[in-house]
Design an enzyme around this catalytic site. Structure first.
Site, PDB file in Angstrom:
ATOM      1  N   GLN A 285       0.836  -1.204   0.000  1.00  0.00           N
ATOM      2  CA  GLN A 285       0.000   0.000   0.000  1.00  0.00           C
ATOM      3  C   GLN A 285       0.873   1.259   0.000  1.00  0.00           C
ATOM      4  OE1 GLN A 285      -3.249  -0.163  -0.444  1.00  0.00           O
ATOM      5  NE2 GLN A 285      -3.471   2.070  -0.452  1.00  0.00           N
TER       6      GLN A 285
ATOM      7  N   ALA B 138      -5.497   4.901  -0.301  1.00  0.00           N
ATOM      8  CA  ALA B 138      -5.456   5.048   1.155  1.00  0.00           C
ATOM      9  C   ALA B 138      -4.003   5.153   1.591  1.00  0.00           C
ATOM     10  CB  ALA B 138      -6.094   3.837   1.791  1.00  0.00           C
TER      11      ALA B 138
ATOM     12  N   SER C  61      -5.620   1.232   4.530  1.00  0.00           N
ATOM     13  CA  SER C  61      -6.281   0.586   3.404  1.00  0.00           C
ATOM     14  C   SER C  61      -7.047  -0.654   3.863  1.00  0.00           C
ATOM     15  CB  SER C  61      -5.267   0.163   2.345  1.00  0.00           C
ATOM     16  OG  SER C  61      -5.914  -0.659   1.387  1.00  0.00           O
TER      17      SER C  61
ATOM     18  N   HIS D  28      -7.690  -3.011   2.085  1.00  0.00           N
ATOM     19  CA  HIS D  28      -7.086  -4.181   1.446  1.00  0.00           C
ATOM     20  C   HIS D  28      -6.127  -4.901   2.393  1.00  0.00           C
ATOM     21  CE1 HIS D  28      -8.824  -3.985  -2.554  1.00  0.00           C
ATOM     22  NE2 HIS D  28      -8.786  -2.665  -2.432  1.00  0.00           N
TER      23      HIS D  28
ATOM     24  N   ASP E 149     -11.471  -6.067  -4.982  1.00  0.00           N
ATOM     25  CA  ASP E 149     -11.911  -5.248  -6.115  1.00  0.00           C
ATOM     26  C   ASP E 149     -12.407  -6.223  -7.166  1.00  0.00           C
ATOM     27  OD1 ASP E 149     -11.090  -3.035  -4.763  1.00  0.00           O
ATOM     28  OD2 ASP E 149      -9.204  -2.802  -5.841  1.00  0.00           O
TER      29      ASP E 149
ATOM     30  N   GLU F 114     -16.310   3.991  -5.634  1.00  0.00           N
ATOM     31  CA  GLU F 114     -15.583   2.895  -6.287  1.00  0.00           C
ATOM     32  C   GLU F 114     -16.572   1.767  -6.535  1.00  0.00           C
ATOM     33  OE1 GLU F 114     -12.095   1.687  -4.125  1.00  0.00           O
ATOM     34  OE2 GLU F 114     -11.134   3.640  -4.335  1.00  0.00           O
TER      35      GLU F 114
ATOM     36  N   HIS G 299     -15.066  -1.866  -5.501  1.00  0.00           N
ATOM     37  CA  HIS G 299     -14.505  -2.240  -4.199  1.00  0.00           C
ATOM     38  C   HIS G 299     -15.600  -2.779  -3.263  1.00  0.00           C
ATOM     39  CE1 HIS G 299     -11.459  -1.603  -0.855  1.00  0.00           C
ATOM     40  NE2 HIS G 299     -12.591  -1.772  -0.184  1.00  0.00           N
TER      41      HIS G 299
HETATM   42 ZN   LIG Z   1     -10.252  -1.592  -3.457  1.00  0.00          ZN
END
Ligand SMILES: [Zn+2]
Length: 338
Positions: free
Chosen positions: A221, A241, A246, A248, A255, A306, A309
């Site tokens: 990230q 982020a 994040s 993630h 995603d 998004e 996401h």
């Molecule tokens: Zn994402």
């Protein structure tokens, strides 16, 4: 003789009559004084009650200009010290009632809501509550808390909650290339549910979902964020982020695109214009996912929308978030952190 008897009878009659009159008079006086007594008592009680009522919060709030309904609501919802503070004010504050009757009102944030609304008159009460609840009134990244990783798949990671750089979920598993691009991994629970969702959408729409991006370490990230930051800080914060912030990194976010609509950017074939995006928006909660950064909620999530996401939060929470049309940030503030 007869005359004597008649006289006696008359006298007796007169005596009886006098007695009757006396009794009547006595009764009239009695009733009169009794009524007077009852009336006086009643009046005293009323005066006492009025006196007592004037001591109540309701009376005092009404004197300030609040209606009876507003006063009752204020008394029922706000703690005593806040009511006492309100009573020191010179007049009614139009925002109080509207603020405290909002669905996601939290008592601890009362003053922050009032302050925010005072400086942002045009912001709706609903938004004021949401913005303050998720800490957005502090400004992005201006107040940082540590994420409670014990919340497991309900842990929050956003611009106010961060993960340690060393955090890594212990059930990460790489995702099969049949439904993900190379080098993707996520929590097993996410993969399981994504598979089911993928199968169902294929049956219904003939569309093939793909995991585009999933788990990202703190360092991964950092690389992405720093790349964006080379353009500008504002740009980086709008599209990526900061490391530790994040979703993630939780291993719970993926995603999603499809073989049919592989592009996430804004073009004719972009994912947000696709039927699978519509389908996911309305059905992903059945598999425990939520659309994490919906359109129109940018001021609450801190991210541009998004369409790709998705975040796993479990079926129960995902359904609640979907039905109440709120973001996970709002859900967390109201149902978990409160
Ligand atoms: Zn994402």
């Amino acid at each position: 003789m007869v005359g004597d008897i008649l006289k006696k009878i008359r006298k007796r009659k007169k005596r009886r009559l006098r007695l009757k009159t006396k009794v009547k008079r006595f009764l009239i006086y009695f009733i009169f004084f009794l009524s007077l007594f009852i009336y006086t008592i009643k009046e005293s009680i009323t005066i006492y009650k009025d006196f007592k009522y004037q001591e109540t919060y309701e009376y005092k709030l009404i004197q300030l200009g609040y209606s009876k309904k507003e006063s009752t609501t204020i008394i029922n919802i706000l703690p005593e010290d806040t009511i006492n503070k309100i009573l020191t004010e010179e007049e009614k504050n139009l925002h109080y009632y509207n603020i405290i009757t909002q669905k996601y009102f939290l008592q601890k944030n009362f003053q922050s809501y009032v302050d925010y609304k005072t400086y942002h008159e045009k912001t709706s009460y609903e938004d004021v509550i949401a913005i303050v609840n998720v800490n957005a009134h502090h400004g992005w990244y201006n107040k940082i808390y540590q994420t409670n990783i014990n919340d497991d798949f309900l842990m929050i990671v956003n611009k106010f909650y961060q993960l340690e750089s060393s955090y890594e979920r212990n059930d990460l598993q790489s995702i099969n290339l049949a439904y993900a691009y190379a080098n993707n991994s996520a929590s097993t629970i996410v993969i399981e549910n994504f598979k089911n969702m993928k199968t169902d959408i294929e049956t219904e729409l003939g569309i093939h979902l793909m995991v585009n991006s999933s788990y990202r370490s703190y360092n991964d990230q950092a690389l992405i964020y720093n790349d964006f930051k080379n353009i500008s800080l504002k740009y980086a914060d709008s599209y990526a982020a900061r490391p530790g912030h994040s979703e993630h990194q939780t291993g719970l976010a993926i995603d999603i695109t499809s073989l049919e609509h592989p592009y996430i950017n804004d073009s004719e074939t972009s994912f947000d214009k696709s039927p699978e995006y519509e389908w996911l928006k309305n059905n992903c909660h059945k598999y425990g996912f939520i659309l994490r950064y919906p359109k129109g909620k940018e001021h609450i999530t801190g991210y541009n929308t998004e369409s790709w996401h998705f975040r796993y939060v479990g079926i129960e929470t995902a359904t609640k978030i979907f039905q109440e049309n709120i973001t996970f940030d709002e859900y967390h503030a109201y149902y978990i952190a409160k």
